[in-house]
Motif scaffolding. Structure first.
Motif, PDB file in Angstrom:
ATOM      1  N   PRO A  10       0.806  -1.220   0.000  1.00  0.00           N
ATOM      2  CA  PRO A  10       0.000   0.000   0.000  1.00  0.00           C
ATOM      3  C   PRO A  10       0.832   1.259   0.000  1.00  0.00           C
ATOM      4  O   PRO A  10       0.480   2.253  -0.612  1.00  0.00           O
ATOM      5  CB  PRO A  10      -0.828  -0.123   1.291  1.00  0.00           C
ATOM      6  CG  PRO A  10      -0.845  -1.586   1.608  1.00  0.00           C
ATOM      7  CD  PRO A  10       0.438  -2.127   1.114  1.00  0.00           C
ATOM      8  N   GLY A  11       1.979   1.196   0.688  1.00  0.00           N
ATOM      9  CA  GLY A  11       2.815   2.390   0.721  1.00  0.00           C
ATOM     10  C   GLY A  11       3.327   2.764  -0.637  1.00  0.00           C
ATOM     11  O   GLY A  11       3.409   3.924  -0.999  1.00  0.00           O
ATOM     12  N   ALA A  12       3.677   1.731  -1.449  1.00  0.00           N
ATOM     13  CA  ALA A  12       4.204   2.029  -2.770  1.00  0.00           C
ATOM     14  C   ALA A  12       3.146   2.614  -3.670  1.00  0.00           C
ATOM     15  O   ALA A  12       3.429   3.410  -4.551  1.00  0.00           O
ATOM     16  CB  ALA A  12       4.769   0.748  -3.386  1.00  0.00           C
ATOM     17  N   VAL A 185       6.879   1.502   4.899  1.00  0.00           N
ATOM     18  CA  VAL A 185       6.812   0.042   4.879  1.00  0.00           C
ATOM     19  C   VAL A 185       7.454  -0.530   3.623  1.00  0.00           C
ATOM     20  O   VAL A 185       8.202  -1.512   3.674  1.00  0.00           O
ATOM     21  CB  VAL A 185       5.349  -0.423   5.006  1.00  0.00           C
ATOM     22  CG1 VAL A 185       5.264  -1.935   4.878  1.00  0.00           C
ATOM     23  CG2 VAL A 185       4.758   0.044   6.329  1.00  0.00           C
ATOM     24  N   TYR A 186       7.172   0.059   2.471  1.00  0.00           N
ATOM     25  CA  TYR A 186       7.670  -0.538   1.238  1.00  0.00           C
ATOM     26  C   TYR A 186       9.190  -0.445   1.137  1.00  0.00           C
ATOM     27  O   TYR A 186       9.834  -1.287   0.494  1.00  0.00           O
ATOM     28  CB  TYR A 186       7.002   0.108   0.020  1.00  0.00           C
ATOM     29  CG  TYR A 186       7.443   1.505  -0.298  1.00  0.00           C
ATOM     30  CD1 TYR A 186       8.422   1.738  -1.252  1.00  0.00           C
ATOM     31  CD2 TYR A 186       6.855   2.593   0.329  1.00  0.00           C
ATOM     32  CE1 TYR A 186       8.812   3.024  -1.561  1.00  0.00           C
ATOM     33  CE2 TYR A 186       7.227   3.878   0.016  1.00  0.00           C
ATOM     34  CZ  TYR A 186       8.213   4.096  -0.929  1.00  0.00           C
ATOM     35  OH  TYR A 186       8.596   5.369  -1.235  1.00  0.00           O
ATOM     36  N   ILE A 187       9.808   0.566   1.786  1.00  0.00           N
ATOM     37  CA  ILE A 187      11.262   0.649   1.806  1.00  0.00           C
ATOM     38  C   ILE A 187      11.839  -0.476   2.676  1.00  0.00           C
ATOM     39  O   ILE A 187      12.817  -1.135   2.291  1.00  0.00           O
ATOM     40  CB  ILE A 187      11.713   2.023   2.332  1.00  0.00           C
ATOM     41  CG1 ILE A 187      11.290   3.131   1.366  1.00  0.00           C
ATOM     42  CG2 ILE A 187      13.225   2.054   2.540  1.00  0.00           C
ATOM     43  CD1 ILE A 187      11.984   3.087   0.038  1.00  0.00           C
ATOM     44  N   GLY A 192      14.329  -5.796   3.101  1.00  0.00           N
ATOM     45  CA  GLY A 192      14.230  -7.167   3.589  1.00  0.00           C
ATOM     46  C   GLY A 192      14.341  -8.200   2.483  1.00  0.00           C
ATOM     47  O   GLY A 192      14.788  -9.332   2.715  1.00  0.00           O
ATOM     48  N   LEU A 193      13.952  -7.836   1.253  1.00  0.00           N
ATOM     49  CA  LEU A 193      14.079  -8.746   0.118  1.00  0.00           C
ATOM     50  C   LEU A 193      15.482  -8.794  -0.457  1.00  0.00           C
ATOM     51  O   LEU A 193      15.741  -9.532  -1.404  1.00  0.00           O
ATOM     52  CB  LEU A 193      13.091  -8.348  -0.988  1.00  0.00           C
ATOM     53  CG  LEU A 193      11.612  -8.559  -0.650  1.00  0.00           C
ATOM     54  CD1 LEU A 193      10.740  -7.982  -1.751  1.00  0.00           C
ATOM     55  CD2 LEU A 193      11.321 -10.047  -0.465  1.00  0.00           C
ATOM     56  N   ILE A 200      17.937   0.984  -3.620  1.00  0.00           N
ATOM     57  CA  ILE A 200      16.856   1.631  -2.880  1.00  0.00           C
ATOM     58  C   ILE A 200      16.874   3.139  -3.119  1.00  0.00           C
ATOM     59  O   ILE A 200      15.831   3.760  -3.361  1.00  0.00           O
ATOM     60  CB  ILE A 200      16.967   1.311  -1.384  1.00  0.00           C
ATOM     61  CG1 ILE A 200      16.726  -0.187  -1.132  1.00  0.00           C
ATOM     62  CG2 ILE A 200      15.972   2.140  -0.580  1.00  0.00           C
ATOM     63  CD1 ILE A 200      16.925  -0.598   0.301  1.00  0.00           C
ATOM     64  N   ILE A 201      18.069   3.731  -3.084  1.00  0.00           N
ATOM     65  CA  ILE A 201      18.172   5.172  -3.298  1.00  0.00           C
ATOM     66  C   ILE A 201      17.781   5.535  -4.729  1.00  0.00           C
ATOM     67  O   ILE A 201      17.038   6.492  -4.964  1.00  0.00           O
ATOM     68  CB  ILE A 201      19.603   5.661  -2.980  1.00  0.00           C
ATOM     69  CG1 ILE A 201      19.884   5.524  -1.482  1.00  0.00           C
ATOM     70  CG2 ILE A 201      19.791   7.103  -3.429  1.00  0.00           C
ATOM     71  CD1 ILE A 201      21.308   5.869  -1.094  1.00  0.00           C
TER      72      ILE A 201
END
Length: 317
Positions: A10-12, A185-187, A192-193, A200-201
């Protein structure tokens, strides 16, 4: 063991789409943004096509000294008999180049400091922010005068000075935004994956702070043009290069005021003010669009007008 993700987090979903058309939204919701963009585009296009539409040479004498505005010379001439309109067009090309080039340097430094400081935190955040704080409290114009005097009067030096000085506020703004984004959350799921910091950046942090960086860039262009004008006016820029600042400097040094030649000063000051106001209007509108909490429309008089309790028109109570 394989993990299948059937639905995006949902965050994404909530973060990206509403920012994709931030400029279009700003232009639609803020009339001031349209005016600001029109001013920037006008002077930008004028600087590009200037050599082709300039009525006279910006370096050769074409009329009498301090000749007043006329049908042949719309904005009159300066102390050297040079057409002021042609000189303003030429000076705008250099001033806008300095403004955008210095802003690019400033955004690269400030954006890099802000992203690294906000994302990694810890000693990285402490070290980078201490450097930022030291430069933030020093008056920009005073430090620019000192550095320009030490390095020498050069257009390249002016660009570097402005670029080095104007990144501090950008760094702090981007840092605050990145610190908020990295906790979403999505970050955390992406980390975690197994995604690395660079991914990520590049894929998640930078697209989120990009629009905010654009808004701050537009505002910084105005500051860069102002500083360039101030340094040139104080004689800390190459006098052989025609800019809006050197035009003002020459007018004041060569008795334009005592001669009553207002046309050697007023048009130049007007175009400088117009570009600065245009950048401010556009940048402020983009900021308001990206952060609705900055809007103050709910405090306007129009929103607080008294509404009638009964009836309409003249019979309203």
């Amino acid at each position: 063991m394989s993990v299948q993700i059937s639905k995006a987090s949902p965050g994404a979903e909530d973060v990206g789409p509403h920012r994709s058309g931030f400029l279009r939204t700003a232009l639609r919701e803020h009339k001031a943004a349209v005016a600001g963009l029109a001013v920037i585009v006008f002077f930008g296009v004028l600087s590009v096509i200037g050599p082709y539409i300039s009525p006279y040479s910006a370096t050769a004498q074409t009329c009498a000294v301090y000749a007043p505005p006329s049908a042949q010379h719309w904005l009159g001439c300066d102390d050297g008999g040079i057409d002021m309109l042609s000189e303003l067009i030429q000076g705008g090309r250099v001033s806008l180049l300095v403004g955008f080039a210095a802003t690019l340097i400033s955004m690269v430094i400030g954006g890099g400091f802000g992203i690294l400081s906000g994302y990694f935190g810890g000693w990285v955040d402490t070290s980078l922010m201490r450097i930022t704080d030291y430069l933030l409290v020093i008056p920009d114009l005073v430090l620019a005068m000192v550095i320009a005097e030490v390095w020498g009067a050069s257009l390249f030096h002016v660009i570097m000075v402005i670029g080095i000085l104007e990144w501090t506020s950008t760094a702090r703004i981007i840092r605050a935004q990145v610190k908020s984004i990295r906790e979403r959350v999505y970050i955390k799921r992406t980390r975690g994956l197994g995604a690395g910091n660079a991914r990520i950046i590049g894929r998640h942090i930078l697209p989120q702070v990009g629009p905010l960086l654009v808004a701050n860039t537009v505002l910084t262009v105005a500051v860069a043009i102002y500083l360039e004008t101030a340094l040139a006016f104080l004689g800390l820029e190459d006098p052989g290069v025609t800019t809006w600042g050197t035009i003002l400097n020459n007018a004041f040094q060569r008795t334009a005021i005592s001669s009553g030649a207002w046309w050697a000063i007023v048009p130049d000051g007007f175009v400088i003010a117009a570009v600065i106001v245009g950048c401010f209007l556009l940048g402020q509108a983009i900021e308001d669009t990206l952060n609705p909490r900055l809007k103050v429309a709910h405090l306007s008089v129009r929103r607080w007008r008294l509404r009638p309790l009964v009836g309409r028109g003249e019979d309203a109570i």
